[in-house]
Design an enzyme around this catalytic site. Structure first.
Site, PDB file in Angstrom:
ATOM      1  N   ASP A 199      44.163  84.410  39.293  1.00 21.15           N
ATOM      2  CA  ASP A 199      43.199  85.010  38.369  1.00 21.15           C
ATOM      3  C   ASP A 199      41.777  84.662  38.807  1.00 21.15           C
ATOM      4  O   ASP A 199      41.311  83.549  38.590  1.00 21.15           O
ATOM      5  CB  ASP A 199      43.477  84.493  36.950  1.00 21.15           C
TER       6      ASP A 199
ATOM      7  N   GLU B 178      28.616  63.832  58.550  1.00 21.73           N
ATOM      8  CA  GLU B 178      28.759  62.428  58.165  1.00 21.73           C
ATOM      9  C   GLU B 178      28.626  62.368  56.642  1.00 21.73           C
ATOM     10  O   GLU B 178      27.521  62.280  56.109  1.00 21.73           O
ATOM     11  CB  GLU B 178      27.678  61.561  58.818  1.00 21.73           C
TER      12      GLU B 178
ATOM     13  N   GLU C 178      28.835  60.662  53.280  1.00 23.13           N
ATOM     14  CA  GLU C 178      28.844  59.329  52.668  1.00 23.13           C
ATOM     15  C   GLU C 178      29.356  59.403  51.235  1.00 23.13           C
ATOM     16  O   GLU C 178      29.280  60.451  50.585  1.00 23.13           O
ATOM     17  CB  GLU C 178      27.435  58.734  52.696  1.00 23.13           C
TER      18      GLU C 178
ATOM     19  N   GLU D  40      28.107  51.346  54.068  1.00 20.66           N
ATOM     20  CA  GLU D  40      26.769  51.927  54.200  1.00 20.66           C
ATOM     21  C   GLU D  40      25.724  51.057  53.494  1.00 20.66           C
ATOM     22  O   GLU D  40      26.034  50.013  52.932  1.00 20.66           O
ATOM     23  CB  GLU D  40      26.738  53.366  53.678  1.00 20.66           C
TER      24      GLU D  40
ATOM     25  N   GLU E  70      31.099  55.108  54.641  1.00 16.57           N
ATOM     26  CA  GLU E  70      31.070  56.288  55.513  1.00 16.57           C
ATOM     27  C   GLU E  70      32.246  56.232  56.469  1.00 16.57           C
ATOM     28  O   GLU E  70      32.565  55.175  57.019  1.00 16.57           O
ATOM     29  CB  GLU E  70      29.766  56.343  56.305  1.00 16.57           C
TER      30      GLU E  70
ATOM     31  N   HIS F 266      24.822  64.083  56.735  1.00  9.33           N
ATOM     32  CA  HIS F 266      24.136  64.465  57.960  1.00  9.33           C
ATOM     33  C   HIS F 266      25.075  65.348  58.776  1.00  9.33           C
ATOM     34  O   HIS F 266      26.237  65.008  58.971  1.00  9.33           O
ATOM     35  CB  HIS F 266      23.755  63.228  58.770  1.00  9.33           C
TER      36      HIS F 266
ATOM     37  N   ARG G 150      15.094  58.508  61.990  1.00  6.91           N
ATOM     38  CA  ARG G 150      15.864  58.859  60.807  1.00  6.91           C
ATOM     39  C   ARG G 150      15.006  59.277  59.610  1.00  6.91           C
ATOM     40  O   ARG G 150      15.542  59.578  58.545  1.00  6.91           O
ATOM     41  CB  ARG G 150      16.792  57.697  60.428  1.00  6.91           C
TER      42      ARG G 150
ATOM     43  N   GLU H  48      20.916  66.900  64.723  1.00  5.95           N
ATOM     44  CA  GLU H  48      21.454  66.388  63.471  1.00  5.95           C
ATOM     45  C   GLU H  48      20.510  66.784  62.336  1.00  5.95           C
ATOM     46  O   GLU H  48      19.356  66.368  62.304  1.00  5.95           O
ATOM     47  CB  GLU H  48      21.580  64.858  63.537  1.00  5.95           C
TER      48      GLU H  48
ATOM     49  N   ARG I  28      19.654  66.152  58.740  1.00  4.17           N
ATOM     50  CA  ARG I  28      19.949  65.002  57.892  1.00  4.17           C
ATOM     51  C   ARG I  28      19.750  65.270  56.397  1.00  4.17           C
ATOM     52  O   ARG I  28      20.084  64.437  55.557  1.00  4.17           O
ATOM     53  CB  ARG I  28      19.054  63.820  58.309  1.00  4.17           C
TER      54      ARG I  28
END
Length: 474
Positions: free
Chosen positions: A51, A129, A131, A212, A220, A269, A340, A359, A361
Site C-alpha cells: 500500500d 563514514e 558516525e 569517535e 564509527e 563524510h 577537516r 570527501e 564532509r
C-alpha cells in the site's frame, strides 16, 4: 545472484521467511515478510504488492497499489531473527510495471545510468563514514505542557560523580575527548567488533572501527567503497545491523546528527571518485593534492550547488544543530587537502591513483543515501560538464585552519545554509542540475520540498524548553 541461486539458498539454509524491503523518502527501510514456501520464480517476476498510500510522500489513497520488484543481488541472511530469514531489497514499480519516479532506489540507478550516457566515465564509487552514538538510556516526550529529552551513557563525561553504578568505575570520556582512546576509557570495543562481525557476515568488507570524538559512546565503523546504488544498499544494511546489535547488548544506537548539546555531532563524510573502464579519473600526479582538472571541476559542482544539495544531504532540522562552528563541523563551502574544517577535503595520506578521491564532509545520516549519493553525483557531473572552477569562484584551496582566521577573512567564505528552510529555498531555486537525464523529476523535487517544509514547520511551531530560560520572566 540469479533467482535460482536465491531459491537454492533458501533451501540450503532452511530459510523460513523472505523479507522484502524497500526504502521510503525518509531513507528508512520498510518491509513485508513472505513464508519461504510461498516464494518462487513468479515472485521475482510479478513482485510483492504493498500500500503506497501509507508511505509518506508516495501516493494518495486513490492510487495506493504499488509493487516491490526484488533485486536478487542484495540478498543476505538476517543475523537477528529467531526464525531464519532472508532479506532482499527491492525497487518500486507501478501496477503497470513502470519504474516509480519517486522511488529513491530507482533514482540512484538512474543517476548511474546517466553517468554512462555523459561519456565522462563508466562508474562512480562512494564510501560513507557514518558516525553514531551508543546510549544506555534514551527518554523524550513532547506534549501540550511538557517537552524534554534525556539520554545517558555509562561512559559519559557527566557521570564522573554518579553513585548509582554501585561504585563508580571512573574512566569516563571527557567532552571532545573520545577520539580513539583504549580501554577502559573506550568501553565499547566488543560491541563495535560484534557489529563488524555481523556486517562482514552480511557481505560488507570492514576496514576499521574506533571510538569517535564525542563523549557518551560516539563511534564509527568504515566499510569498503562500492558503486552508488550498492553503497546505498550497504548503508541501509549497516544502520540495520548497528541498531539491532546495540539492542542485543541492552543499548540503543542513533545516527541522529546532534543528540547532545556542547559536543561533536555525528556526520556522514562521503568519499567519491569516478572511473572509466577501470581507470581512475580523479588522479593527476604532481597537481594540487594529485587531483586532475576533472576532479577539480567535480568539486566545483559540489560546492557551487552545495546550498541546494544540503537540502538532500542534511535533510533534518537537527542537521543544522550540527552544522555550527566549533565542533569540527564542515560549515565552510571551500575545498582543501587534508583540512577537516573544509566542506570538501582531499585525503592525501597513503593515497594511490585508484584511491584518489574527494570527501564531502557536510552530509549526515538523516539523509536518504540513494537520494544523497545521486544528488552528489549529479552536482559533480554538472561541474565537469560546465567546467566549474572552484578556484575562480573563491572556494579555495584553503590549507589553513579556517576557524583561526580573522572575522574579516571568514566573511569572504561562503557558509552552509543556517536552517533546513534555507536549504529548501536553495533547492527550490537550483534544481535543474538534478533533472538532467530525467534522474530526478520536478514532481519528485516539489513533493520532497513540500514534505520537508512540513517537518520544519512541526519543529518551528513547538515551544522549546530554552525559551523558558530566555523569556519566562519577561
Amino acid at each position: 545472484m540469479s533467482v535460482q541461486n536465491v531459491l537454492n539458498l533458501i533451501k540450503e539454509k532452511n530459510i523460513e521467511w523472505v523479507d522484502f524491503r524497500f526504502v521510503g523518502l525518509s531513507g528508512k527501510a520498510q518491509h513485508i515478510s513472505l513464508p519461504a514456501t510461498e516464494v518462487d520464480e513468479e515472485t521475482f517476476v510479478n513482485g510483492v504488492a504493498f500500500d503506497g498510500s501509507s508511505i509518506p510522500g508516495f501516493r494518495g489513497i486513490e492510487q495506493s497499489d504499488m509493487v516491490m520488484m526484488p533485486d536478487t543481488e542484495t540478498a543476505y541472511i538476517d543475523p537477528f531473527t529467531a526464525h531464519p530469514t532472508l532479506i532482499i531489497m527491492s525497487n518500486i514499480h507501478t501496477p503497470d510495471g513502470d519504474r516509480y519516479d519517486r522511488d529513491p532506489r530507482s533514482i540512484a540507478q538512474k543517476a548511474e545510468e546517466y553517468l554512462q550516457t555523459t561519456g565522462i566515465g563508466t562508474q562512480a564509487f562512494f564510501a560513507p563514514e557514518s558516525e553514531f552514538f551508543i546510549f544506555d538510556d534514551v527518554r523524550y516526550e513532547n506534549g501540550m505542557n511538557k517537552s524534554y529529552f534525556e539520554v545517558d551513557s555509562e561512559e559519559a563525561g557527566w557521570n564522573t560523580g554518579r553513585k548509582e553504578e554501585g561504585g563508580n568505575l571512573a574512566y569516563k570520556v571527557p567532552v571532545k575527548g573520545g577520539y580513539v582512546p583504549v580501554a577502559p576509557i573506550d568501553s565499547q570495543q566488543d560491541i563495535r567488533s560484534e557489529m563488524c562481525n555481523k556486517l562482514a557476515d552480511a557481505g560488507l568488507r570492514i576496514e576499521r572501527h574506533h571510538h569517535e570524538v564525542a563523549t557518551a559512546g560516539q563511534a564509527e565503523i568504515n566499510f569498503r567503497f562500492d558503486s552508488l546504488t550498492k553503497t546505498a544498499d550497504n548503508l541501509l544494511k549497516y544502520k540495520y545491523i548497528v541498531a539491532n546489535t546495540a539492542r542485543e547488548y541492552g543499548k540503543v544506537a542513533t545516527f541522529m546528527p546532534k543528540p547532545l548539546f556542547g559536543d561533536n555531532g555525528s556526520g556522514m563524510h562521503v568519499h567519491m571518485s569516478i572511473f572509466n573502464e577501470g581507470e581512475p579519473l580523479f588522479y593527476e600526479k604532481g597537481a594540487y593534492a594529485n587531483l586532475s582538472e576533472l576532479a577539480i571541476h567535480y568539486i566545483g559542482g559540489i560546492l557551487y550547488h552545495a546550498p541546494a544539495l544540503i537540502a538532500i544531504t542534511n535533510p533534518s532540522t537537527n542537521s543544522f544543530k550540527r552544522l555550527v562552528p566549533g565542533y569540527e563541523a564542515p560549515v565552510n563551502l571551500v575545498f582543501s587537502k587534508g583540512n577537516r574544517s573544509a566542506a570538501v577535503r582531499i585525503p592525501i595520506a597513503a593515497v594511490t591513483p585508484k584511491g584518489c578521491r574527494i570527501e564531502f564532509r557536510t552530509p549526515d545520516s538523516t539523509a536518504n543515501p540513494y537520494l544523497a549519493f545521486a544528488a552528489m553525483l549529479m552536482a559533480g557531473l554538472d561541474g565537469i560538464k560546465k567546467k566549474i572552477d572552484p578556484r575562480a569562484l573563491g572556494y579555495g584551496p584553503f590549507d589553513t585552519n579556517i576557524y583561526e582566521m580573522s572575522d574579516a577573512e571568514k566573511a569572504e567564505i561562503r557558509s552552509v545554509p543556517g536552517t533546513l528552510e534555507e536549504a529548501l529555498d536553495a533547492l527550490a531555486a537550483d534544481s535543474e542540475f538534478l533533472t538532467e537525464g530525467g534522474v530526478f523529476t520536478q514532481d519528485f523535487i516539489d513533493n520532497y520540498i513540500e514534505l520537508k517544509r512540513g517537518e520544519a514547520k512541526q519543529v518551528a511551531i513547538r515551544i522549546h524548553p530554552h525559551e523558558y530560560n530566555l523569556y519566562f520572566d519577561c
